[in-house]
Write an enzyme that holds these catalytic residues in place. Structure first.
Site, PDB file in Angstrom:
ATOM      1  N   ASP A   1       0.816  -1.213   0.000  1.00 56.61           N
ATOM      2  CA  ASP A   1       0.000   0.000   0.000  1.00 56.61           C
ATOM      3  C   ASP A   1       0.853   1.267   0.000  1.00 56.61           C
ATOM      4  OD1 ASP A   1       1.058  -0.107   2.523  1.00 56.61           O
ATOM      5  OD2 ASP A   1      -0.854   0.233   3.581  1.00 56.61           O
TER       6      ASP A   1
ATOM      7  N   SER B   1       1.187  12.278  10.376  1.00 56.55           N
ATOM      8  CA  SER B   1      -0.258  12.131  10.160  1.00 56.55           C
ATOM      9  C   SER B   1      -0.948  11.447  11.335  1.00 56.55           C
ATOM     10  CB  SER B   1      -0.526  11.337   8.882  1.00 56.55           C
ATOM     11  OG  SER B   1       0.058  10.037   8.978  1.00 56.55           O
TER      12      SER B   1
ATOM     13  N   ARG C   1       1.215   4.877  10.296  1.00 57.56           N
ATOM     14  CA  ARG C   1       1.820   4.470   9.017  1.00 57.56           C
ATOM     15  C   ARG C   1       2.793   5.556   8.586  1.00 57.56           C
ATOM     16  NH1 ARG C   1      -0.800   0.680  10.231  1.00 57.56           N
ATOM     17  NH2 ARG C   1      -2.139  -0.673   8.966  1.00 57.56           N
TER      18      ARG C   1
ATOM     19  N   GLU D   1       7.639  11.147   5.372  1.00 57.54           N
ATOM     20  CA  GLU D   1       7.754  10.579   6.729  1.00 57.54           C
ATOM     21  C   GLU D   1       8.760   9.435   6.741  1.00 57.54           C
ATOM     22  OE1 GLU D   1       3.158  11.277   8.335  1.00 57.54           O
ATOM     23  OE2 GLU D   1       3.718   9.394   7.353  1.00 57.54           O
TER      24      GLU D   1
ATOM     25  N   HIS E   1      34.079 -18.248  23.897  1.00 51.28           N
ATOM     26  CA  HIS E   1      33.475 -19.018  24.984  1.00 51.28           C
ATOM     27  C   HIS E   1      32.150 -19.607  24.500  1.00 51.28           C
ATOM     28  CE1 HIS E   1      32.143 -20.214  28.916  1.00 51.28           C
ATOM     29  NE2 HIS E   1      31.137 -19.358  28.927  1.00 51.28           N
ATOM     30  N   ASN E   2      31.884 -20.871  24.866  1.00 52.45           N
ATOM     31  CA  ASN E   2      30.661 -21.548  24.398  1.00 52.45           C
ATOM     32  C   ASN E   2      30.494 -21.406  22.885  1.00 52.45           C
ATOM     33  OD1 ASN E   2      30.095 -22.306  27.009  1.00 52.45           O
ATOM     34  ND2 ASN E   2      28.428 -20.859  27.316  1.00 52.45           N
TER      35      ASN E   2
ATOM     36  N   HIS F   1      25.835 -27.581  25.772  1.00 54.13           N
ATOM     37  CA  HIS F   1      25.976 -26.968  27.086  1.00 54.13           C
ATOM     38  C   HIS F   1      25.305 -27.886  28.095  1.00 54.13           C
ATOM     39  CE1 HIS F   1      25.834 -23.050  29.619  1.00 54.13           C
ATOM     40  NE2 HIS F   1      27.046 -23.562  29.616  1.00 54.13           N
TER      41      HIS F   1
END
Length: 324
Positions: free
Chosen positions: A99, A133, A137, A142, A251-252, A296
């Site tokens: 739109d 406005s 939207r 804008e 790490h991890n 983990h």
């Protein structure tokens, strides 16, 4: 399933063959030479593809690699020339109901498409400020204003004003002073060279003047980086004992998300190694069938095979660095 369009700018690399976790697990029905994988920047998942034939796959890999190389070699002005086409494409894809207006949900989708990880509260604040406005939207001006605010760097605007004065235009002499204040041994000639490289306004460039956009373009480029570009490669004395160095560590490493219920993946190892890590972590556990697994422990994270992890490390450990 239909695959959304992707921009070459968002592709980090192309891998040939069964070189992804997905293709190694599920690609047995496709000949390896027909397959390739697109690796994206940020958190976006890889895209595994299978061409109809080996030649088609080769053409795709070569073409994408060439486009990526061309993009990398582009100057900043050349990249900006492509920006309107790129952002128009992103907006079209984000506008789900077509739109020509953007709801906040569509704006969030757009931010994900361009790899902007922004707090929802802050994003909505910007959205409301631009929604003149008041209809929830954004359209036309804008939307332009919203995109402009995304790019704003108030701290750089303040810095530019400090050196340029009331006219908000930076002369070559003022730019030289700025560079010297940053510790650079800059001459007027070097300042002019910076202007001619990064200034976007042709008239200003011809008069050796720099506007705010050009100043920001310079500061956000590799040339304006606080990191010496020579130091992106190994430049230190590498003959010292190992304990004399800081080591880039992960790490991890196996986790792609949180450490309680996140997904484990061999791709996480590939990304860490390609980012230059020299120390990665494997949490090894006994699998139900005796095959070692990585995850983990005592959490809900998913499990991956130890075998797949070390194969990924074998394949990628020394692609970007030869040091141990």
């Amino acid at each position: 399933a239909r695959v959304p369009a992707v921009s070459v700018m968002n592709i980090e690399g192309v891998r040939e063959g069964h070189q992804s976790e997905g293709l190694r697990k599920y690609g047995a029905d496709f000949p390896e030479r027909h397959c390739f994988t697109l690796v994206f920047k940020g958190k976006r998942k890889n895209l595994d593809l299978a061409a109809r034939g080996e030649e088609d796959a080769r053409h795709w890999v070569q073409g994408l690699t060439k486009l990526m190389g061309r993009l990398q070699a582009m100057s900043q002005p050349e990249k900006l020339d492509q920006y309107p086409f790129w952002i128009h494409g992103v907006l079209q894809r984000a506008d789900r109901n077509k739109d020509n207006k953007m709801s906040f949900r569509e704006v969030k989708s757009m931010l994900r498409m361009i790899n902007i990880d922004m707090d929802d509260v802050y994003a909505y604040k910007l959205f409301k400020e631009c929604d003149r406005s008041g209809d929830e939207r954004l359209e036309g001006r804008e939307l332009e204003e919203f995109c402009r605010r995304l790019l704003r760097r108030p701290e750089l605007e303040e810095l530019f004003g400090r050196y340029s004065g009331e006219d908000r235009v930076l002369s070559a002499e003022e730019l030289r002073d700025f560079l010297r204040d940053q510790g650079e041994d800059a001459s007027l000639r070097q300042a002019c060279a910076v202007i001619r490289t990064y200034e976007l306004n042709e008239k200003a460039r011809q008069q050796d003047l720099m506007m705010l956009d050009g100043f920001m373009m310079y500061l956000l480029s590799a040339a304006g980086d606080i990191l010496n570009q020579e130091h992106t490669k190994v430049h230190q004395d590498m003959s010292q004992p190992l304990c004399h160095y800081f080591i880039s560590s992960s790490h991890n490493t196996y986790l792609t998300r949180n450490q309680i219920g996140g997904t484990s993946s061999t791709e996480a190892y590939v990304r860490a190694l390609m980012a230059g890590c020299r120390c990665v972590e494997l949490d090894c556990w006994e699998g139900s069938d005796g095959e070692p697994i990585v995850y983990h422990g005592h959490t809900l994270t998913s499990k991956i095979l130890f075998r797949d992890v070390i194969e990924s490390i074998r394949d990628y450990a020394f692609k970007v660095s030869r040091v141990p």
